[in-house]
Design a protein around this motif. Structure first.
Motif, PDB file in Angstrom:
ATOM      1  N   PHE A  36      37.796  29.236  77.932  1.00  0.00           N
ATOM      2  CA  PHE A  36      37.234  30.285  78.775  1.00  0.00           C
ATOM      3  C   PHE A  36      38.196  31.462  78.861  1.00  0.00           C
ATOM      4  N   THR A  37      37.654  32.645  79.113  1.00  0.00           N
ATOM      5  CA  THR A  37      38.499  33.790  79.429  1.00  0.00           C
ATOM      6  C   THR A  37      39.180  33.497  80.762  1.00  0.00           C
ATOM      7  N   PRO A  38      40.289  34.178  81.073  1.00  0.00           N
ATOM      8  CA  PRO A  38      40.971  33.905  82.347  1.00  0.00           C
ATOM      9  C   PRO A  38      40.061  34.010  83.566  1.00  0.00           C
ATOM     10  N   ASP A  39      39.042  34.867  83.512  1.00  0.00           N
ATOM     11  CA  ASP A  39      38.107  35.031  84.631  1.00  0.00           C
ATOM     12  C   ASP A  39      36.779  34.321  84.374  1.00  0.00           C
ATOM     13  N   GLY A  40      36.761  33.416  83.406  1.00  0.00           N
ATOM     14  CA  GLY A  40      35.530  32.724  83.027  1.00  0.00           C
ATOM     15  C   GLY A  40      34.956  31.878  84.150  1.00  0.00           C
ATOM     16  N   VAL A  41      33.654  31.593  84.039  1.00  0.00           N
ATOM     17  CA  VAL A  41      32.936  30.853  85.071  1.00  0.00           C
ATOM     18  C   VAL A  41      32.178  29.696  84.423  1.00  0.00           C
ATOM     19  N   VAL A  52      35.588  29.194  88.923  1.00  0.00           N
ATOM     20  CA  VAL A  52      35.900  30.527  88.419  1.00  0.00           C
ATOM     21  C   VAL A  52      37.379  30.556  88.064  1.00  0.00           C
ATOM     22  N   GLY A  53      37.673  30.879  86.814  1.00  0.00           N
ATOM     23  CA  GLY A  53      39.054  30.929  86.340  1.00  0.00           C
ATOM     24  C   GLY A  53      39.475  29.601  85.728  1.00  0.00           C
ATOM     25  N   ARG A  54      40.445  29.682  84.830  1.00  0.00           N
ATOM     26  CA  ARG A  54      40.851  28.500  84.061  1.00  0.00           C
ATOM     27  C   ARG A  54      41.356  27.351  84.928  1.00  0.00           C
ATOM     28  N   GLU A  55      42.160  27.644  85.935  1.00  0.00           N
ATOM     29  CA  GLU A  55      42.691  26.555  86.771  1.00  0.00           C
ATOM     30  C   GLU A  55      41.568  25.858  87.525  1.00  0.00           C
ATOM     31  N   ALA A  56      40.641  26.619  88.059  1.00  0.00           N
ATOM     32  CA  ALA A  56      39.512  26.014  88.774  1.00  0.00           C
ATOM     33  C   ALA A  56      38.612  25.231  87.815  1.00  0.00           C
ATOM     34  N   ILE A  57      38.433  25.731  86.593  1.00  0.00           N
ATOM     35  CA  ILE A  57      37.634  25.010  85.598  1.00  0.00           C
ATOM     36  C   ILE A  57      38.312  23.698  85.240  1.00  0.00           C
ATOM     37  N   ARG A  58      39.622  23.733  85.014  1.00  0.00           N
ATOM     38  CA  ARG A  58      40.390  22.515  84.707  1.00  0.00           C
ATOM     39  C   ARG A  58      40.249  21.496  85.837  1.00  0.00           C
ATOM     40  N   ALA A  59      40.471  21.927  87.058  1.00  0.00           N
ATOM     41  CA  ALA A  59      40.403  21.011  88.205  1.00  0.00           C
ATOM     42  C   ALA A  59      38.986  20.497  88.433  1.00  0.00           C
ATOM     43  N   GLY A  60      37.998  21.377  88.310  1.00  0.00           N
ATOM     44  CA  GLY A  60      36.607  20.970  88.514  1.00  0.00           C
ATOM     45  C   GLY A  60      36.139  19.987  87.461  1.00  0.00           C
ATOM     46  N   ILE A 110      20.398  22.460  78.911  1.00  0.00           N
ATOM     47  CA  ILE A 110      20.676  23.672  78.150  1.00  0.00           C
ATOM     48  C   ILE A 110      21.890  24.352  78.778  1.00  0.00           C
ATOM     49  N   TYR A 111      22.843  24.746  77.941  1.00  0.00           N
ATOM     50  CA  TYR A 111      23.917  25.629  78.385  1.00  0.00           C
ATOM     51  C   TYR A 111      23.483  27.057  78.088  1.00  0.00           C
ATOM     52  N   HIS A 112      23.485  27.891  79.106  1.00  0.00           N
ATOM     53  CA  HIS A 112      23.234  29.321  78.964  1.00  0.00           C
ATOM     54  C   HIS A 112      24.613  29.980  78.968  1.00  0.00           C
ATOM     55  N   ASP A 113      24.962  30.602  77.849  1.00  0.00           N
ATOM     56  CA  ASP A 113      26.335  31.069  77.632  1.00  0.00           C
ATOM     57  C   ASP A 113      26.447  32.576  77.477  1.00  0.00           C
ATOM     58  N   ARG A 114      27.625  33.062  77.865  1.00  0.00           N
ATOM     59  CA  ARG A 114      28.068  34.420  77.554  1.00  0.00           C
ATOM     60  C   ARG A 114      29.468  34.272  76.959  1.00  0.00           C
ATOM     61  N   TYR A 115      29.735  35.049  75.910  1.00  0.00           N
ATOM     62  CA  TYR A 115      30.996  34.948  75.173  1.00  0.00           C
ATOM     63  C   TYR A 115      31.630  36.335  75.053  1.00  0.00           C
ATOM     64  N   ARG A 116      32.947  36.322  74.828  1.00  0.00           N
ATOM     65  CA  ARG A 116      33.677  37.564  74.577  1.00  0.00           C
ATOM     66  C   ARG A 116      34.705  37.289  73.477  1.00  0.00           C
ATOM     67  N   ARG A 117      34.820  38.251  72.559  1.00  0.00           N
ATOM     68  CA  ARG A 117      35.863  38.160  71.539  1.00  0.00           C
ATOM     69  C   ARG A 117      37.191  38.551  72.191  1.00  0.00           C
ATOM     70  N   LYS A 123      35.678  33.335  73.300  1.00  0.00           N
ATOM     71  CA  LYS A 123      35.843  32.509  74.503  1.00  0.00           C
ATOM     72  C   LYS A 123      34.572  32.609  75.338  1.00  0.00           C
ATOM     73  N   PHE A 124      34.361  31.601  76.172  1.00  0.00           N
ATOM     74  CA  PHE A 124      33.276  31.663  77.149  1.00  0.00           C
ATOM     75  C   PHE A 124      33.684  32.600  78.283  1.00  0.00           C
ATOM     76  N   THR A 125      32.776  33.471  78.700  1.00  0.00           N
ATOM     77  CA  THR A 125      32.972  34.198  79.953  1.00  0.00           C
ATOM     78  C   THR A 125      32.130  33.549  81.046  1.00  0.00           C
ATOM     79  N   GLU A 126      31.035  32.893  80.627  1.00  0.00           N
ATOM     80  CA  GLU A 126      30.189  32.185  81.580  1.00  0.00           C
ATOM     81  C   GLU A 126      29.440  31.080  80.835  1.00  0.00           C
ATOM     82  N   ARG A 127      29.382  29.926  81.477  1.00  0.00           N
ATOM     83  CA  ARG A 127      28.620  28.797  80.933  1.00  0.00           C
ATOM     84  C   ARG A 127      27.887  28.166  82.107  1.00  0.00           C
ATOM     85  N   VAL A 128      26.540  28.171  82.035  1.00  0.00           N
ATOM     86  CA  VAL A 128      25.709  27.643  83.115  1.00  0.00           C
ATOM     87  C   VAL A 128      24.881  26.497  82.543  1.00  0.00           C
TER      88      VAL A 128
END
Length: 155
Positions: A36-41, A52-60, A110-117, A123-128
Motif C-alpha cells: 500500500f501507499t503510505p496513506d493507503g486504505v 488507514v496507513g501501513r502501520e494500521a494495515i499491518r496491525a489490522g 470482490i476487491y474494488h481497488d485503486r492503484y498508484r504508480r 501500490k494500492f491506494t485503496e482496497r475495499v
C-alpha cells in the motif's frame, strides 16, 4: 503511454494483487502493508474493519488473521483500468477457513481497488472487500499438519 507500457502496467498490477493474496494467506503482515501507499486504505465493511496507513494495515491484518485456525484466499483475474499514474480495478476472491471459535467460512467476494504508480512500482491506494457469498456450513476437512511458514518460492 505505449502499448508495451500498458501491458507492463497491467502485468505489475496483477502481480501486486497476487502478492496481496500470498501475503494474507502466509500471514506476512509486513509485506502486506508494504503493498500500500503510505496513506493507503484497506476496508472490509462486512467485518466493520478499516485501516488507514501501513502501520494500521499491518496491525489490522494481524488482528483479523489471528482469529483464524487456518485461512486460504485465492485470487481470480478481474478488470484493470489504467489512467496514467493511477488505475482502478476489481479482483475476484474465493476464501475458506476455520476460525479459532470453531466456525467455518467459505466465501466469495470482490476487491474494488485503486492503484498508484510509485518509485517502488504500483501500490494500492485503496482496497475495499465486498462480500458476495458466505457459507458457514462446517468444513469437514482438517489441517493435515501444523501450518508453518515456508521459505520463499524457489526461483
Amino acid at each position: 503511454m505505449t502499448d508495451l507500457q500498458a501491458i507492463a502496467d497491467r502485468f505489475e498490477i496483477e502481480a501486486l494483487r497476487g502478492e496481496f493474496t500470498d501475503a494474507a494467506t502466509m500471514h506476512d503482515y509486513d509485506r502486506l502493508a508494504s503493498l500500500f501507499t503510505p496513506d493507503g486504505v484497506l476496508r472490509i465493511p462486512e467485518a466493520n474493519a478499516e485501516a488507514v496507513g501501513r502501520e494500521a494495515i499491518r496491525a489490522g491484518a494481524r488482528r483479523l488473521q489471528d482469529l483464524w485456525e487456518y485461512f486460504v484466499q485465492t485470487i481470480h483475474p478481474g478488470t484493470i483500468r489504467l489512467d496514467g499514474q493511477t488505475a482502478s480495478g476489481r479482483a475476484y476472491i474465493s476464501e475458506f477457513g476455520r476460525l479459532r471459535d470453531g466456525s467455518s467460512h467459505s466465501n466469495y467476494g470482490i476487491y474494488h481497488d485503486r492503484y498508484r504508480r510509485t518509485a517502488e512500482g504500483w501500490k494500492f491506494t485503496e482496497r475495499v472487500y465486498e462480500l458476495r457469498y458466505l457459507d458457514t456450513t462446517p468444513l469437514t476437512g482438517s489441517v493435515p499438519h501444523p501450518a508453518t511458514a515456508s521459505a520463499e518460492p524457489s526461483k
